[in-house]
Design a protein around this motif. Structure first.
Motif, PDB file in Angstrom:
ATOM      1  N   SER A  76      28.202  54.600  39.821  1.00  0.00           N
ATOM      2  CA  SER A  76      29.475  53.905  39.645  1.00  0.00           C
ATOM      3  C   SER A  76      29.936  53.945  38.190  1.00  0.00           C
ATOM      4  N   ASP A 135      31.821  37.807  48.631  1.00  0.00           N
ATOM      5  CA  ASP A 135      32.465  38.109  47.344  1.00  0.00           C
ATOM      6  C   ASP A 135      32.130  37.053  46.296  1.00  0.00           C
ATOM      7  N   ASN A 142      26.473  36.455  37.774  1.00  0.00           N
ATOM      8  CA  ASN A 142      27.677  36.144  38.545  1.00  0.00           C
ATOM      9  C   ASN A 142      28.405  35.036  37.794  1.00  0.00           C
ATOM     10  N   ASP A 192      31.762  45.912  38.121  1.00  0.00           N
ATOM     11  CA  ASP A 192      32.799  46.886  38.438  1.00  0.00           C
ATOM     12  C   ASP A 192      34.160  46.234  38.199  1.00  0.00           C
ATOM     13  N   GLU A 235      32.969  37.586  36.883  1.00  0.00           N
ATOM     14  CA  GLU A 235      33.035  38.171  38.225  1.00  0.00           C
ATOM     15  C   GLU A 235      33.920  37.352  39.165  1.00  0.00           C
ATOM     16  N   SER A 236      34.036  36.042  38.909  1.00  0.00           N
ATOM     17  CA  SER A 236      34.840  35.174  39.776  1.00  0.00           C
ATOM     18  C   SER A 236      35.748  34.278  38.932  1.00  0.00           C
ATOM     19  N   ILE A 278      36.364  44.674  39.717  1.00  0.00           N
ATOM     20  CA  ILE A 278      36.667  43.813  40.859  1.00  0.00           C
ATOM     21  C   ILE A 278      36.494  42.367  40.417  1.00  0.00           C
ATOM     22  N   THR A 300      28.710  37.648  44.600  1.00  0.00           N
ATOM     23  CA  THR A 300      28.438  39.020  44.178  1.00  0.00           C
ATOM     24  C   THR A 300      28.638  39.223  42.672  1.00  0.00           C
ATOM     25  N   GLU A 301      27.657  39.875  42.045  1.00  0.00           N
ATOM     26  CA  GLU A 301      27.820  40.388  40.689  1.00  0.00           C
ATOM     27  C   GLU A 301      28.303  41.832  40.830  1.00  0.00           C
ATOM     28  N   TYR A 302      29.586  42.074  40.627  1.00  0.00           N
ATOM     29  CA  TYR A 302      30.167  43.378  40.930  1.00  0.00           C
ATOM     30  C   TYR A 302      29.752  44.464  39.943  1.00  0.00           C
ATOM     31  N   ARG A 353      40.350  40.097  44.764  1.00  0.00           N
ATOM     32  CA  ARG A 353      40.023  39.601  46.101  1.00  0.00           C
ATOM     33  C   ARG A 353      40.200  38.083  46.070  1.00  0.00           C
TER      34      ARG A 353
END
Length: 415
Positions: A62, A306, A227, A313, A260-261, A315, A309-311, A288
């Motif tokens: 990635s 979601d 996260n 990326d 991440e969030s 996102i 999640t630790e993306y 998202r």
């Protein structure tokens, strides 16, 4: 026991006794020399790194992981600067933590000492090789490294440069050793090298950390996944919030302190989200969101997964909340105890957030990207500890030491 690991362990066990005799000046000169060697040999390191990156691209790695793997001249100079900064830090070894005298005349002194031999298992990021060496060496420890297969050539090149530099400084090259094998069986056996290794530190994804915690017979400091959340309170300044969020999410997406969030108070969502979404899309970030977020901006529906999640990326997950209490409850449920931030002008909510969020680092009106040994003034870091025993947060020199008691008497014996 695997002969390779046994040999590395024996060499490190001998090296630790040599290292603990070094003066602060001797260690600092060696660190400065190693920093200069990294810059001098950067072409060799970059050539080996290019081979690792090419192989990663061929495997479909990635974007975020490739960013963690890739070295540049600037990043090598950053590694060297990290070593120089460690050299400038106060040497913790020998620090007297406490001194007192008992009624019977015994004089007791608590003094900081090296751990001994530190093992580090890590993934993808070759800069960890230099960072780990610098902190372990300055704190008087020998280090055995087990990097990921993705960065094997890069890690070996960096290690070889440092070992040669140490020998030129008249110090054993076994202060730093690397395990060249890539199979999982060797990694598992390394986790059980308790005869020689005093402390094991994993740096990487959730799978690696879980494997080390579950399989190691060596004491472990758990460096957790990230996260990380930012909560935008109803009183937040948009002029402050948007740049902080963009920085925390996009400056480097493949690092553990990236956001991440995002939690957004319901009273600010209509003012914040359209402008924020525009900025995030300019940075190619996929959004998202929950139903109330999607009422304001066009984005992909967020799932329960979601939020956990630790993306690593481009996102970000978004959720609307009705209070600081709801934001804190969400973070304490889904967070990984790493780094969390609130953006607010409300001092009461800021203090509530600081006091009630369970994380190693908690921020008010600042990016989570500051959770870093360099940014905290520790020099390079060995990792971000998300546990609560011995060390928590960015782990610098003091976190790589233990202590012992020195007791001086004049003939006392216990009756």
């Amino acid at each position: 026991m695997n002969e390779l690991l046994s040999g590395l362990g024996k060499a490190a066990a001998l090296a630790k006794y040599e290292l603990q005799k070094l003066t602060a000046d001797e260690k600092n000169r060696a660190l400065q020399a190693a920093a200069e060697a990294l810059v001098r040999e950067k072409s060799l390191i970059l050539d080996e790194n290019a081979r690792d990156v090419a192989e990663g691209e061929a495997k479909g790695m990635s974007v975020g992981l490739l960013d963690r793997l890739r070295l540049t001249e600037e990043r090598i100079e950053g590694m060297a600067e990290g070593l120089k900064q460690v050299a400038e830090l106060c040497d913790p070894v020998g620090e007297v933590l406490e001194r007192f005298e008992r009624p019977n005349g015994l004089c007791i002194e608590k003094r900081r000492v090296p751990m001994g031999v530190i093992g580090i298992i890590y993934e993808s990021r070759p800069n960890v090789t230099a960072d780990a060496f610098g902190l372990c060496f300055k704190s008087g420890n020998a280090v055995i490294l087990k990097g990921g297969s993705d960065a094997l050539r890069s890690n070996i090149a960096i290690t070889d440069v440092i070992r040669c530099s140490l020998k030129e400084s008249g110090i054993t090259g076994d202060a730093i050793q690397i395990i060249p094998a890539t199979d999982r069986a060797v990694t598992l056996e390394f986790m059980r090298l308790k005869e020689y290794v005093d402390l094991l530190i994993p740096r990487g994804g959730a799978g690696l950390i879980r494997s080390v915690v579950e399989n190691s017979t060596i004491p472990v400091i758990e460096t957790g996944t990230g996260n990380c959340h930012i909560y935008v309170d109803e009183s937040a300044s948009l002029a402050m919030a948007i740049p902080i969020i963009i920085n925390a999410k996009t400056q480097r997406v493949g690092v553990c302190n990236a956001c991440e969030s995002l939690l957004v108070h319901e009273k600010i969502r209509e003012r914040l989200l359209p402008e924020l979404a525009k900025s995030l899309k300019e940075h190619c970030v996929e959004i998202r969101g929950d139903e109330r977020v999607r009422q304001v901006i066009d984005c992909i529906p967020a799932t329960e997964e979601d939020y956990a999640t630790e993306y690593l990326d481009y996102i970000i997950a978004m959720k609307t909340v009705s209070s600081a209490d709801e934001a804190i409850a969400h973070i304490n449920r889904y967070g990984t105890r790493h780094s969390e931030a609130i953006i607010t002008e409300n001092k009461e909510n800021a203090e509530k957030f600081l006091n009630e969020v369970d994380a190693a680092c908690v921020y008010v009106n600042a990016s989570t990207r500051f959770t870093d040994g360099f940014e905290f003034g520790f020099g390079a870091e060995i990792g971000i500890s998300t546990q609560k025993l011995h060390a928590r947060g960015p782990m610098g020199l003091k976190e790589l030491t233990s202590y012992k008691y020195l007791v001086r008497g004049n003939g006392q014996f216990r009756e």
